[in-house]
Write a protein that holds these residues in place. Sequence first.
Motif, PDB file in Angstrom:
ATOM      1  N   THR A   1      -0.505   7.961   5.404  1.00  8.04           N
ATOM      2  CA  THR A   1       0.235   8.177   4.173  1.00  8.04           C
ATOM      3  C   THR A   1       0.660   6.858   3.540  1.00  8.04           C
ATOM      4  N   GLN A   2       1.248   5.972   4.331  1.00  8.76           N
ATOM      5  CA  GLN A   2       1.731   4.701   3.785  1.00  8.76           C
ATOM      6  C   GLN A   2       0.638   3.666   3.619  1.00  8.76           C
ATOM      7  N   GLY A   3      -0.458   3.819   4.312  1.00  7.68           N
ATOM      8  CA  GLY A   3      -1.554   2.850   4.214  1.00  7.68           C
ATOM      9  C   GLY A   3      -2.583   3.229   3.188  1.00  7.68           C
TER      10      GLY A   3
ATOM     11  N   LEU B   1       0.831  -1.213   0.000  1.00 13.37           N
ATOM     12  CA  LEU B   1       0.000   0.000   0.000  1.00 13.37           C
ATOM     13  C   LEU B   1       0.860   1.256   0.000  1.00 13.37           C
ATOM     14  N   ALA B   2       2.044   1.207   0.611  1.00 18.57           N
ATOM     15  CA  ALA B   2       2.929   2.369   0.675  1.00 18.57           C
ATOM     16  C   ALA B   2       3.452   2.767  -0.698  1.00 18.57           C
ATOM     17  N   THR B   3       3.401   1.860  -1.675  1.00 16.02           N
ATOM     18  CA  THR B   3       3.905   2.180  -3.014  1.00 16.02           C
ATOM     19  C   THR B   3       2.899   2.957  -3.848  1.00 16.02           C
ATOM     20  N   LEU B   4       1.663   3.058  -3.387  1.00 12.81           N
ATOM     21  CA  LEU B   4       0.652   3.795  -4.145  1.00 12.81           C
ATOM     22  C   LEU B   4       0.921   5.290  -4.053  1.00 12.81           C
ATOM     23  N   ARG B   5       0.764   5.957  -5.148  1.00 15.86           N
ATOM     24  CA  ARG B   5       1.000   7.400  -5.189  1.00 15.86           C
ATOM     25  C   ARG B   5      -0.321   8.144  -5.020  1.00 15.86           C
ATOM     26  N   GLY B   6      -0.209   9.391  -4.583  1.00 16.27           N
ATOM     27  CA  GLY B   6      -1.398  10.228  -4.486  1.00 16.27           C
ATOM     28  C   GLY B   6      -1.722  10.657  -3.076  1.00 16.27           C
TER      29      GLY B   6
ATOM     30  N   PHE C   1      -6.065   2.459   5.216  1.00 11.03           N
ATOM     31  CA  PHE C   1      -5.816   2.672   6.634  1.00 11.03           C
ATOM     32  C   PHE C   1      -6.222   4.068   7.112  1.00 11.03           C
ATOM     33  N   ALA C   2      -6.926   4.817   6.300  1.00  8.99           N
ATOM     34  CA  ALA C   2      -7.369   6.165   6.672  1.00  8.99           C
ATOM     35  C   ALA C   2      -8.715   6.088   7.385  1.00  8.99           C
TER      36      ALA C   2
END
Length: 142
Positions: free
Chosen positions: A134-136, A90-95, A140-141
């Motif tokens: 941010t990383q999740g 999930l941390a590799t997703l941008r935005g 994870f928000a």
Amino acid sequence: MRPMTRWAMTGALLTTAVAGPLSVPAHSAPASLYAPSALVMTVGQGEQAATATPERAVTVNCAYTTSGTHPAPRKACADLDRVNGDFDRLATLRGNEQPCTREYRPIVVTVQGVWRGTRVNYEHTFANSCIKETQGASAFAF
């Protein structure tokens, strides 16, 4: 109606009623064409789930339709689809890049349930809640 005919008809009906259900196959068709994807996500203050102070728990269902108590279940399911259910990716997703402080207030996230038919049991500790969100990504928000 003659007594013999009545007995024959009663016997035939009784045989059909008793043996009819036995002729149905033991297995039935699946209720859905989609593999189940139902998750329970928790967040708590601490370094490990066993000792953390629980804060919140949400559910997300990503089968045919998205639902659950997650604040944004559609976005969470979309992010999980993009990484094929690999929570570490999930941390590799941008935005969702936002600056975070370097304070250490550990927060632990757990995920349990089923993702696309596979059992999930995930736990990860983030340095603080900003890094978690941010990383999740949106999963994870909450």
